[in-house]
Design a protein around this motif. Structure first.
Motif, PDB file in Angstrom:
ATOM      1  N   ASP A   1      54.962  -0.316  17.921  1.00 56.02           N
ATOM      2  CA  ASP A   1      53.970   0.469  17.188  1.00 56.02           C
ATOM      3  C   ASP A   1      54.321   0.589  15.709  1.00 56.02           C
ATOM      4  O   ASP A   1      53.436   0.575  14.839  1.00 56.02           O
ATOM      5  CB  ASP A   1      53.831   1.859  17.804  1.00 56.02           C
ATOM      6  CG  ASP A   1      53.123   1.831  19.151  1.00 56.02           C
ATOM      7  OD1 ASP A   1      52.482   0.801  19.465  1.00 56.02           O
ATOM      8  OD2 ASP A   1      53.218   2.833  19.896  1.00 56.02           O
ATOM      9  N   HIS A   2      55.612   0.725  15.424  1.00 52.75           N
ATOM     10  CA  HIS A   2      56.042   0.807  14.023  1.00 52.75           C
ATOM     11  C   HIS A   2      55.701  -0.479  13.278  1.00 52.75           C
ATOM     12  O   HIS A   2      55.224  -0.438  12.123  1.00 52.75           O
ATOM     13  CB  HIS A   2      57.543   1.068  13.962  1.00 52.75           C
ATOM     14  CG  HIS A   2      58.098   0.995  12.569  1.00 52.75           C
ATOM     15  ND1 HIS A   2      57.887   1.959  11.618  1.00 52.75           N
ATOM     16  CD2 HIS A   2      58.859   0.033  11.960  1.00 52.75           C
ATOM     17  CE1 HIS A   2      58.485   1.618  10.495  1.00 52.75           C
ATOM     18  NE2 HIS A   2      59.076   0.450  10.677  1.00 52.75           N
TER      19      HIS A   2
ATOM     20  N   GLN B   1      64.915   7.325  10.924  1.00 52.57           N
ATOM     21  CA  GLN B   1      64.357   7.265  12.266  1.00 52.57           C
ATOM     22  C   GLN B   1      64.795   5.973  12.948  1.00 52.57           C
ATOM     23  O   GLN B   1      64.750   4.904  12.358  1.00 52.57           O
ATOM     24  CB  GLN B   1      62.833   7.317  12.204  1.00 52.57           C
ATOM     25  CG  GLN B   1      62.286   8.674  11.758  1.00 52.57           C
ATOM     26  CD  GLN B   1      60.788   8.701  11.740  1.00 52.57           C
ATOM     27  OE1 GLN B   1      60.147   7.672  11.564  1.00 52.57           O
ATOM     28  NE2 GLN B   1      60.214   9.877  11.937  1.00 52.57           N
TER      29      GLN B   1
ATOM     30  N   MET C   1      61.646   8.802  19.660  1.00 56.04           N
ATOM     31  CA  MET C   1      62.253   8.360  18.402  1.00 56.04           C
ATOM     32  C   MET C   1      63.386   9.316  18.025  1.00 56.04           C
ATOM     33  O   MET C   1      63.249  10.514  18.124  1.00 56.04           O
ATOM     34  CB  MET C   1      61.182   8.332  17.307  1.00 56.04           C
ATOM     35  CG  MET C   1      61.637   7.709  16.008  1.00 56.04           C
ATOM     36  SD  MET C   1      60.266   7.555  14.837  1.00 56.04           S
ATOM     37  CE  MET C   1      59.233   6.365  15.677  1.00 56.04           C
TER      38      MET C   1
ATOM     39  N   ARG D   1      58.182   0.096  22.852  1.00 55.27           N
ATOM     40  CA  ARG D   1      56.849   0.504  22.400  1.00 55.27           C
ATOM     41  C   ARG D   1      56.917   1.191  21.033  1.00 55.27           C
ATOM     42  O   ARG D   1      56.061   0.965  20.174  1.00 55.27           O
ATOM     43  CB  ARG D   1      56.199   1.443  23.423  1.00 55.27           C
ATOM     44  CG  ARG D   1      54.771   1.867  23.062  1.00 55.27           C
ATOM     45  CD  ARG D   1      53.862   0.632  22.911  1.00 55.27           C
ATOM     46  NE  ARG D   1      52.564   0.946  22.338  1.00 55.27           N
ATOM     47  CZ  ARG D   1      51.454   1.126  23.058  1.00 55.27           C
ATOM     48  NH1 ARG D   1      51.511   1.031  24.392  1.00 55.27           N
ATOM     49  NH2 ARG D   1      50.307   1.368  22.490  1.00 55.27           N
ATOM     50  N   GLN D   2      57.922   2.026  20.812  1.00 52.07           N
ATOM     51  CA  GLN D   2      58.067   2.656  19.502  1.00 52.07           C
ATOM     52  C   GLN D   2      58.303   1.617  18.416  1.00 52.07           C
ATOM     53  O   GLN D   2      57.722   1.693  17.327  1.00 52.07           O
ATOM     54  CB  GLN D   2      59.212   3.669  19.525  1.00 52.07           C
ATOM     55  CG  GLN D   2      58.898   4.932  20.303  1.00 52.07           C
ATOM     56  CD  GLN D   2      60.095   5.854  20.400  1.00 52.07           C
ATOM     57  OE1 GLN D   2      61.222   5.470  20.096  1.00 52.07           O
ATOM     58  NE2 GLN D   2      59.856   7.081  20.838  1.00 52.07           N
ATOM     59  N   ARG D   3      59.167   0.654  18.706  1.00 53.58           N
ATOM     60  CA  ARG D   3      59.430  -0.409  17.724  1.00 53.58           C
ATOM     61  C   ARG D   3      58.165  -1.224  17.478  1.00 53.58           C
ATOM     62  O   ARG D   3      57.834  -1.559  16.332  1.00 53.58           O
ATOM     63  CB  ARG D   3      60.566  -1.299  18.226  1.00 53.58           C
ATOM     64  CG  ARG D   3      60.884  -2.503  17.345  1.00 53.58           C
ATOM     65  CD  ARG D   3      61.386  -2.104  15.966  1.00 53.58           C
ATOM     66  NE  ARG D   3      62.533  -1.234  16.044  1.00 53.58           N
ATOM     67  CZ  ARG D   3      63.793  -1.659  16.240  1.00 53.58           C
ATOM     68  NH1 ARG D   3      64.037  -2.951  16.376  1.00 53.58           N
ATOM     69  NH2 ARG D   3      64.786  -0.801  16.288  1.00 53.58           N
TER      70      ARG D   3
ATOM     71  N   ASP E   1      60.257  -1.765  28.600  1.00 50.32           N
ATOM     72  CA  ASP E   1      60.715  -0.373  28.538  1.00 50.32           C
ATOM     73  C   ASP E   1      61.109   0.145  29.927  1.00 50.32           C
ATOM     74  O   ASP E   1      62.096   0.881  30.057  1.00 50.32           O
ATOM     75  CB  ASP E   1      59.632   0.517  27.920  1.00 50.32           C
ATOM     76  CG  ASP E   1      59.689   0.530  26.402  1.00 50.32           C
ATOM     77  OD1 ASP E   1      60.783   0.304  25.849  1.00 50.32           O
ATOM     78  OD2 ASP E   1      58.647   0.762  25.764  1.00 50.32           O
TER      79      ASP E   1
ATOM     80  N   GLU F   1      51.983  -0.479  12.649  1.00 48.90           N
ATOM     81  CA  GLU F   1      51.615   0.464  11.586  1.00 48.90           C
ATOM     82  C   GLU F   1      52.029  -0.035  10.208  1.00 48.90           C
ATOM     83  O   GLU F   1      51.349   0.217   9.209  1.00 48.90           O
ATOM     84  CB  GLU F   1      52.254   1.827  11.866  1.00 48.90           C
ATOM     85  CG  GLU F   1      51.680   2.539  13.080  1.00 48.90           C
ATOM     86  CD  GLU F   1      52.530   3.718  13.512  1.00 48.90           C
ATOM     87  OE1 GLU F   1      53.518   4.017  12.793  1.00 48.90           O
ATOM     88  OE2 GLU F   1      52.231   4.316  14.550  1.00 48.90           O
TER      89      GLU F   1
ATOM     90  N   HIS G   1      64.324   3.712  16.609  1.00 48.41           N
ATOM     91  CA  HIS G   1      63.475   3.582  17.778  1.00 48.41           C
ATOM     92  C   HIS G   1      64.344   3.451  19.032  1.00 48.41           C
ATOM     93  O   HIS G   1      65.370   2.777  19.014  1.00 48.41           O
ATOM     94  CB  HIS G   1      62.585   2.349  17.641  1.00 48.41           C
ATOM     95  CG  HIS G   1      61.764   2.368  16.391  1.00 48.41           C
ATOM     96  ND1 HIS G   1      61.937   1.474  15.366  1.00 48.41           N
ATOM     97  CD2 HIS G   1      60.779   3.211  15.983  1.00 48.41           C
ATOM     98  CE1 HIS G   1      61.081   1.737  14.396  1.00 48.41           C
ATOM     99  NE2 HIS G   1      60.384   2.786  14.740  1.00 48.41           N
TER     100      HIS G   1
ATOM    101  N   THR H   1      62.631   2.953  22.178  1.00 49.31           N
ATOM    102  CA  THR H   1      61.850   2.185  23.137  1.00 49.31           C
ATOM    103  C   THR H   1      61.230   0.987  22.442  1.00 49.31           C
ATOM    104  O   THR H   1      61.030   0.981  21.216  1.00 49.31           O
ATOM    105  CB  THR H   1      60.722   3.022  23.773  1.00 49.31           C
ATOM    106  OG1 THR H   1      59.730   3.303  22.777  1.00 49.31           O
ATOM    107  CG2 THR H   1      61.261   4.320  24.368  1.00 49.31           C
TER     108      THR H   1
END
Length: 395
Positions: free
Chosen positions: A18-19, A8, A1, A14-16, A40, A22, A10, A12
């Motif tokens: 997961d966000h 912040q 990130m 996966r980061q997007r 990815d 969450e 993203h 990747t």
């Protein structure tokens, strides 16, 4: 990130993903995670290719001439409707670090290809081009404009499309184009039962060779989870349905007097039985029993952001042509984010009763989209895009 301007960002998928989990925007789905990982990996491969091309002037000079040295296999994701394929592909498209990229509905892409072929033939005829075969220069121009192509709802139902896909994509892949596509069917089921399908089979092999094929086998249709019905899909047909459609039309047009109109398409005119600024009203027969195609529906959406369609019947194998046009119409309205108000003989899941042919596969997507387009989320999103109150249809 990464952190940029105090925010912040993203880098990747996966980061997007997961966000969004969450934040409660989506629910984590184990079936989606392999697709996330594959996207990815593809971003990493494309990034390495991009850096390799930039690292040497010779690399830039010879990138088009020797694509075999930098070939990257794309991704073909298939699975049932409403499983999140488009959402994941859109995350990839936003995050892939490539300037020359294109995200487009497959039908729109093929309409563009046919237009380019026609222009190329005209150029050959009037002497401004020496190319006897229009496919190579069209493919070269497409590859120059975008070397990462993202197709939503990859589906082949038109014989004119089927007959040129093999040659077109042979040229695109040879020039290093990376394809990412979503579809309701596996490559082997594309153009199933289509006319002269044996001529289409080489394209399937080429597609499998140049993409990694993954199945998104999720159990949940997330579109149904978000459903919040408002009266924009009226069924069954009858006097009550007609009155409800008239009431919705009066609300949406603020009582303005409607007039017949026309929409120009490539030197032709498509009749619009009733229109006011921003809204058009058609019967099913006006749009699906006449020889209209994707470009006609696209032209209509360029003029009207709300479309009424009256009297959609239950369709069967005897109505294959009408069913094909209705599928294409809904695809176009959905992709162009048009508000649809419709009266139909049955609920979306019972509108097509045929069991054979690719229309049965295709109509699963149509049914899902008709359901989604009734939802409050869709209508609220439409209202935000067009700065109008979606509540005008509520109650």
């Amino acid at each position: 990130m990464h952190v940029r301007d105090g925010l912040q960002t993203h880098v990747t998928v996966r980061q997007r993903y997961d966000h969004l989990v969450e934040s409660g925007s989506i629910r984590s789905d184990q079936a989606q995670l392999p697709i996330v990982a594959a996207l990815d990996r593809l971003i990493d491969e494309i990034s390495e290719k991009r850096l390799a091309r930039k690292s040497s002037a010779l690399g830039w000079l010879f990138a088009r001439r020797k694509p075999q040295h930098e070939h990257v296999k794309g991704l073909y994701v298939h699975g049932g409707v409403g499983r999140g394929k488009t959402m994941l592909m859109d995350m990839f498209f936003e995050l892939v670090p490539v300037k020359h990229k294109r995200r487009v509905h497959f039908n729109d892409f093929m309409a563009d290809v046919h237009d380019r072929i026609q222009r190329q033939r005209a150029a050959r005829k009037n002497g401004t081009s020496r190319d006897d075969d229009p496919i190579p220069p069209v493919a070269a121009a497409l590859a120059e404009e975008a070397w990462v192509l993202c197709f939503d709802e990859f589906s082949v139902t038109d014989i004119a499309d089927a007959m040129i896909l093999s040659r077109l994509f042979s040229a695109l892949f040879a020039q290093g184009v990376v394809l990412v596509a979503t579809s309701n069917v596996a490559p082997r089921d594309l153009y199933r039962d289509g006319l002269n399908r044996q001529l289409f089979l080489p394209f399937i092999g080429m597609l499998e060779q140049n993409t990694n094929v993954l199945n998104l086998d999720a159990d949940t249709d997330y579109r149904l989870e978000k459903l919040d019905r408002v009266p924009v899909y009226i069924s069954p047909l009858g006097e009550a349905a007609d009155k409800a459609m008239d009431k919705a039309w009066a609300r949406m047009t603020h009582g303005a007097a409607a007039e017949a109109a026309t929409v120009a398409v490539k030197g032709r005119k498509v009749a619009v039985p009733a229109a006011v600024p921003g809204c058009a009203r058609f019967g099913f027969a006006d749009l699906c029993e006449k020889p209209l195609a994707a470009r006609d529906y696209l032209a209509i959406t360029a003029h009207y952001k709300t479309i009424f369609v009256d009297h959609v019947p239950v369709l069967a194998e005897a109505n294959r042509n009408e069913a094909k046009r209705f599928i294409l119409l809904v695809d176009t309205l959905y992709d162009q984010q048009i508000r649809l108000v419709i009266s139909a003989a049955a609920t979306p899941d019972k509108l097509y009763v045929g069991k054979r042919g690719h229309e049965a596969f295709e109509f699963d997507r149509t049914s899902s989209r008709l359901i989604e387009m009734q939802g409050a989320e869709w209508l609220d999103g439409w209202a935000e895009r067009h700065a109008e109150p979606a509540a005008s249809l509520a109650g």
